[in-house]
Design a protein around this motif. Sequence first.
Motif, PDB file in Angstrom:
ATOM      1  N   VAL A  42      83.810  42.952  47.769  1.00 56.11           N
ATOM      2  CA  VAL A  42      82.677  42.486  46.978  1.00 56.11           C
ATOM      3  C   VAL A  42      81.790  43.675  46.624  1.00 56.11           C
ATOM      4  O   VAL A  42      81.401  44.442  47.506  1.00 56.11           O
ATOM      5  CB  VAL A  42      81.849  41.433  47.749  1.00 56.11           C
ATOM      6  N   TRP A  93      78.148  44.575  45.053  1.00 57.33           N
ATOM      7  CA  TRP A  93      76.885  43.874  44.841  1.00 57.33           C
ATOM      8  C   TRP A  93      75.723  44.852  44.824  1.00 57.33           C
ATOM      9  O   TRP A  93      75.838  45.978  45.291  1.00 57.33           O
ATOM     10  CB  TRP A  93      76.685  42.797  45.902  1.00 57.33           C
ATOM     11  N   HIS A  94      74.622  44.417  44.217  1.00 55.86           N
ATOM     12  CA  HIS A  94      73.413  45.230  44.149  1.00 55.86           C
ATOM     13  C   HIS A  94      72.474  44.822  45.278  1.00 55.86           C
ATOM     14  O   HIS A  94      72.075  43.658  45.380  1.00 55.86           O
ATOM     15  CB  HIS A  94      72.717  45.062  42.803  1.00 55.86           C
ATOM     16  N   ASP A  95      72.145  45.780  46.119  1.00 51.89           N
ATOM     17  CA  ASP A  95      71.276  45.544  47.276  1.00 51.89           C
ATOM     18  C   ASP A  95      69.812  45.742  46.878  1.00 51.89           C
ATOM     19  O   ASP A  95      69.507  46.484  45.944  1.00 51.89           O
ATOM     20  CB  ASP A  95      71.649  46.520  48.394  1.00 51.89           C
ATOM     21  N   GLN A 144      74.270  35.081  45.475  1.00 53.53           N
ATOM     22  CA  GLN A 144      75.183  35.085  44.331  1.00 53.53           C
ATOM     23  C   GLN A 144      74.654  35.886  43.147  1.00 53.53           C
ATOM     24  O   GLN A 144      75.420  36.522  42.440  1.00 53.53           O
ATOM     25  CB  GLN A 144      75.498  33.651  43.897  1.00 53.53           C
ATOM     26  N   ILE A 165      75.587  37.269  51.009  1.00 51.15           N
ATOM     27  CA  ILE A 165      75.075  38.008  49.858  1.00 51.15           C
ATOM     28  C   ILE A 165      74.659  37.000  48.786  1.00 51.15           C
ATOM     29  O   ILE A 165      75.488  36.185  48.357  1.00 51.15           O
ATOM     30  CB  ILE A 165      76.150  38.958  49.293  1.00 51.15           C
ATOM     31  N   MET A 219      73.219  38.627  43.132  1.00 46.64           N
ATOM     32  CA  MET A 219      73.360  40.070  43.343  1.00 46.64           C
ATOM     33  C   MET A 219      74.817  40.533  43.221  1.00 46.64           C
ATOM     34  O   MET A 219      75.094  41.722  43.181  1.00 46.64           O
ATOM     35  CB  MET A 219      72.791  40.452  44.709  1.00 46.64           C
ATOM     36  N   ILE A 220      75.748  39.581  43.132  1.00 44.95           N
ATOM     37  CA  ILE A 220      77.170  39.900  43.070  1.00 44.95           C
ATOM     38  C   ILE A 220      77.508  40.484  41.701  1.00 44.95           C
ATOM     39  O   ILE A 220      77.172  39.914  40.668  1.00 44.95           O
ATOM     40  CB  ILE A 220      78.034  38.640  43.322  1.00 44.95           C
ATOM     41  N   GLN A 221      78.218  41.610  41.701  1.00 47.40           N
ATOM     42  CA  GLN A 221      78.688  42.238  40.473  1.00 47.40           C
ATOM     43  C   GLN A 221      80.173  41.961  40.250  1.00 47.40           C
ATOM     44  O   GLN A 221      80.600  41.770  39.118  1.00 47.40           O
ATOM     45  CB  GLN A 221      78.442  43.754  40.526  1.00 47.40           C
TER      46      GLN A 221
END
Length: 83
Positions: free
Chosen positions: A6, A8-10, A70, A68, A72-74
Amino acid sequence: MAAVLVTWHDASSEVDGWTHIADLDRTPTAVETCGFLLTEDEGGRPGHVSIYQSRIAGTDQVDSVIHIPQGMIQQIKVLFDAV
């Protein structure tokens, strides 16, 4: 049970004191997390992608779970899907 990668943007924090807005870093903090997908039906958190690191075979006991949001998921890449 699917193993996934995954991206994602933190959320991040970058300054300790006063700073000019123009000096802020606007680059997202991209994170990659690998693990086993825990669907909402299996106990994952609603509105999130839930991933665990380890599971005791034949039980419902898991370890090192991350949830995480959703939004923020890339990307989610399925590495393999074991039946």
